[in-house]
Design an enzyme around this catalytic site. Structure first.
Site, PDB file in Angstrom:
ATOM      1  N   ARG A 149      -6.982   5.145   2.711  1.00  0.00           N
ATOM      2  CA  ARG A 149      -6.171   6.380   3.788  1.00  0.00           C
ATOM      3  C   ARG A 149      -5.690   7.264   3.591  1.00  0.00           C
ATOM      4  O   ARG A 149      -4.575   6.945   2.772  1.00  0.00           O
ATOM      5  CB  ARG A 149      -5.600   5.139   4.600  1.00  0.00           C
ATOM      6  CG  ARG A 149      -5.863   3.469   5.019  1.00  0.00           C
ATOM      7  CD  ARG A 149      -4.527   3.261   6.161  1.00  0.00           C
ATOM      8  NE  ARG A 149      -5.865   1.835   7.064  1.00  0.00           N
ATOM      9  CZ  ARG A 149      -5.823   0.964   5.841  1.00  0.00           C
ATOM     10  NH1 ARG A 149      -5.293   0.466   4.464  1.00  0.00           N
ATOM     11  NH2 ARG A 149      -6.573  -0.196   6.624  1.00  0.00           N
ATOM     12  N   ASP A 169       0.948  -0.964   0.097  1.00  0.00           N
ATOM     13  CA  ASP A 169       0.173   0.177  -0.046  1.00  0.00           C
ATOM     14  C   ASP A 169       0.978   1.153   0.357  1.00  0.00           C
ATOM     15  O   ASP A 169       2.064   0.983   0.621  1.00  0.00           O
ATOM     16  CB  ASP A 169      -0.874  -0.118   1.436  1.00  0.00           C
ATOM     17  CG  ASP A 169      -2.016  -0.911   1.101  1.00  0.00           C
ATOM     18  OD1 ASP A 169      -1.984  -1.498   0.136  1.00  0.00           O
ATOM     19  OD2 ASP A 169      -2.923  -1.062   2.138  1.00  0.00           O
ATOM     20  N   GLU A 192       2.498   2.388   6.314  1.00  0.00           N
ATOM     21  CA  GLU A 192       2.926   1.344   6.835  1.00  0.00           C
ATOM     22  C   GLU A 192       3.697   0.222   6.040  1.00  0.00           C
ATOM     23  O   GLU A 192       4.291  -0.253   5.659  1.00  0.00           O
ATOM     24  CB  GLU A 192       1.059   1.119   7.263  1.00  0.00           C
ATOM     25  CG  GLU A 192       1.116  -0.127   8.275  1.00  0.00           C
ATOM     26  CD  GLU A 192       2.094   0.023   9.463  1.00  0.00           C
ATOM     27  OE1 GLU A 192       2.482  -1.096   9.810  1.00  0.00           O
ATOM     28  OE2 GLU A 192       1.615   0.896  10.366  1.00  0.00           O
TER      29      GLU A 192
END
Length: 681
Positions: A293, A88, A92
């Site tokens: 996100r 992603d 993270e």
């Protein structure tokens, strides 16, 4: 003849099988797409895993249960000419890619990083052509948060275990969120309602006006005040003194970012934030929406061109503004991502029949919000009037839609109940109105409402607490730990949450300080920008935390939490049962555990007799927390002696036509009594 050139083999590693399946459609036979199933390497669960004495160096290990998967990926990597790490596009994801690069045991030059904001053929191919090195600033920002939260959690939690209760946990962001809910509850408990009165005039011209006062607004604090005004208005003539007509423009809301998506899904779909993010992840991995996100409102030029063309062809040019709308992100937002939008705006919600119902609902919400954000403003015809009577003034206002604009497809939800829009009849200055009646009403001021997930996320975002990826897990954690419970949409602190919060207030005030928590987020951002080293953040934070930790260890005695006793005796051993808090709310348990393990749900009577058998109607709660009603004799098997079970409150009467139970159904237009039998009209 010359030797044939051997085709190159490429390995693409993503987090999930769903993402792998989508990407695999866009790449040729030379590419193999595999899922690493999230983090393959992380801090150990069984110990701190951070060497505080040695500049906070983390000790990473292979995540338990992923040894075979890692061996498989190593084997595939070894036989590949190039490895693309396609996790992603955030901190993270960058960290997962870095950990993979460390454990695959291949030369560094074979490994490269690709990132895309949407999983479309164009985006994936563009990412491969623009492959880059792993961004260590992003990795270090993730490490700073991960290590700091581990240091806090793994040193605070054992303290709470020893002093309060086994199984508790303390954390940096979760403690602040709990504190916000506790402080709000204190405001509610301390609130003292203030009486006030209103007077409404209903006119035969079919509209109402509210009492205002004279030159300034008059507050009516009690019945005597209201009666005084009513006496002064006796026999008054009501004359329209002023009519003001205007056109008001209403602009659309910007496209979604993570926080606003969670808020709106809570308001409109009743989704908890964790569920919203899980479904959004599925839509992203299926290639239907951009990355979910994000705190950026930026939209790519290609997407703007596509949506403007779609609006013109689907709704007509009158719904299309002259130029594209641009929305300004907050200063702290990460502009690498776009806002949340459909990957292909021509894929309308009506075309999404293959999606699960919850996926289809969330896709529809995202699609409508995005399309509306680029549509023309709505135009409202607004009218306000001042009506004079014996030296006092009444005011009335109303509006109606002149041009729907973006409201044709979407209107943003609110956290408070909106007054129904009305429109005033044609009024002229000097017109004498015919009064039908004056209605005085007593009111009391309301306390601030409990936080809901939507309003808590909004408050956390405004205060700079956490980042898009942290809102949902934080709210899920404080509920799972039993610090916060949920009734309907309202979040409130449990007794345990209040006790733990009081300890945190006494010994760890800095962690609960909203400004301090927000400043930590800024420090993580500065690591990402390359302005500071990640260990610097730990060096600055830890000394004060260690002092507070040692003080708490020395001063806190054993905190005893007594279970609240009920008036229900245990039917197995006779002890009075106590209230316990479980996953689905409160239940009754025998205090003799573990010798006696008896537990049962709390039975609350609806105080209505069952219309079918005369038994007591009980209020029960589903696994999802929704209330329903069932007769006490509606059991299972041989215990089932009555059929009554309904989502709506029974009235205690039978339907005259079919003999089924009558129930009170709540709808948009208030309450009405209907038959529980859907076949009966």
């Amino acid at each position: 003849m010359g030797a044939t050139t051997k085709a190159k083999k490429y390995l693409v590693i993503v987090e999930s099988p769903a993402k792998a399946k989508t990407i695999n459609k866009y790449l040729g036979k030379n590419y193999k797409v595999e899922a690493c199933m999230g983090h393959l390497r992380d801090l150990p669960k069984s110990k701190l895993g951070v060497d505080i004495e040695n500049d906070f160096q983390p000790s990473y290990i292979t995540v338990r249960g992923k040894g075979d998967l890692l061996a498989k990926l190593k084997k595939m990597a070894k036989s590949s000419d190039k490895i693309f790490l396609a996790t992603d596009p955030d901190r993270e994801g960058e960290a997962i890619s870095w950990h993979l690069s460390q454990v695959l045991n291949v030369p560094p030059e074979k490994v490269t990083r690709i990132a895309f904001n949407e999983i479309t053929k164009t985006a994936v191919k563009a990412a491969i052509s623009e492959a880059r090195d792993i961004d260590m600033q992003l990795v270090d920002a993730q490490q700073a948060r991960r290590v700091l939260d581990r240091v806090v959690g793994y040193q605070l939690s054992p303290l709470l275990w020893r002093k309060v209760k086994k199984g508790l946990s303390g954390g940096r962001v979760q403690s602040v969120a709990t504190d916000m809910i506790v402080r709000r509850q204190r405001e509610i408990d301390a609130f003292e309602p203030q009486e006030y009165w209103t007077i409404e005039a209903l006119f035969k011209e079919k509209f109402t006006a509210a009492f205002y006062g004279q030159a300034k607004k008059m507050e009516l604090g009690n019945k005597a005040d209201a009666d005084g005004i009513l006496a002064a208005l006796k026999g008054a003539e009501y004359v329209v003194e002023m009519v003001k007509k205007s056109e008001k423009k209403r602009n659309p809301a910007p496209p979604f970012i993570t926080s606003t998506l969670q808020q709106e899904a809570s308001r409109k779909l009743n989704f908890q934030s964790r569920r919203t993010m899980g479904i959004a992840q599925q839509l992203y991995e299926a290639g239907l929406i951009t990355y979910m996100r994000t705190d950026s409102l930026r939209v790519s030029d290609e997407a703007l061109t596509a949506v403007r063309g779609f609006i013109a062809s689907e709704y007509g040019n009158e719904f299309l503004p002259e130029t594209a709308r641009f929305y300004k992100s907050k200063k702290s937002s990460q502009d690498a991502h776009e806002a949340i939008r459909p990957s292909d705006v021509t894929q309308k919600p009506a075309d999404m029949s293959k999606l699960e119902p919850a996926q289809a609902k969330l896709y529809k919400l995202i699609w409508e919000r995005f399309v509306a954000s680029q549509m023309e403003s709505a135009v409202m015809d607004a009218v306000s009037a001042t009506i004079g009577a014996n030296g006092y003034a009444f005011r009335a206002s109303g509006s109606k839609v002149k041009f729907a604009g973006f409201m044709k497809i979407y209107i943003e939800g609110t956290d408070t109940e909106k007054k129904k829009e009305t429109y005033l009849p044609e009024l002229a200055e000097g017109q004498v109105l015919k009064l039908d009646k004056l209605t005085p009403d007593q009111h009391f001021t309301s306390p601030p409402p409990n936080y809901t997930e939507a309003t808590l996320i909004k408050a956390m975002e405004e205060e700079g607490i956490g980042r898009p990826s942290t809102y949902a897990p934080t709210i899920a954690t404080i509920q799972a730990r039993g610090y916060v419970a949920r009734e309907g949409k309202a979040l409130f602190p449990t007794e345990l949450g209040i006790i733990v919060n009081e300890l945190m207030e006494q010994y760890f005030q800095k962690i609960l300080d909203v400004k301090f928590t927000a400043s930590m987020e800024e420090k993580f951002d500065s690591v990402e920008e390359g302005e500071r080293e990640w260990v610097e953040v730990l060096r600055e934070f830890y000394p004060d935390f260690k002092v507070a930790l040692d003080k708490a260890e020395d001063e806190i005695g054993q905190v005893e939490i007594k279970d609240e006793e009920s008036d229900v005796p245990c039917d197995k051993c006779g002890r009075m049962m106590v209230y316990k808090l479980g996953r689905y709310g409160k239940f009754l348990a025998c205090p003799g555990f573990p010798e006696c393990r008896n537990a049962k749900p709390i039975i609350v009577s609806a105080e209505v007799a069952c219309p079918l058998c005369g038994g007591d109607v009980l209020i029960r709660k589903s696994k999802r927390g929704k209330l329903f009603y069932a007769c006490e004799h509606n059991g299972t098997g041989a215990d089932k002696k009555c059929e009554l079970i309904t989502w709506d409150l029974p009235t205690g009467k039978k339907c005259e036509k079919c003999g089924s139970a009558e129930v009170v159904k709540k709808g948009k237009n208030g309450e009405k009594v209907v038959c529980s039998n859907k076949e009966c009209k």
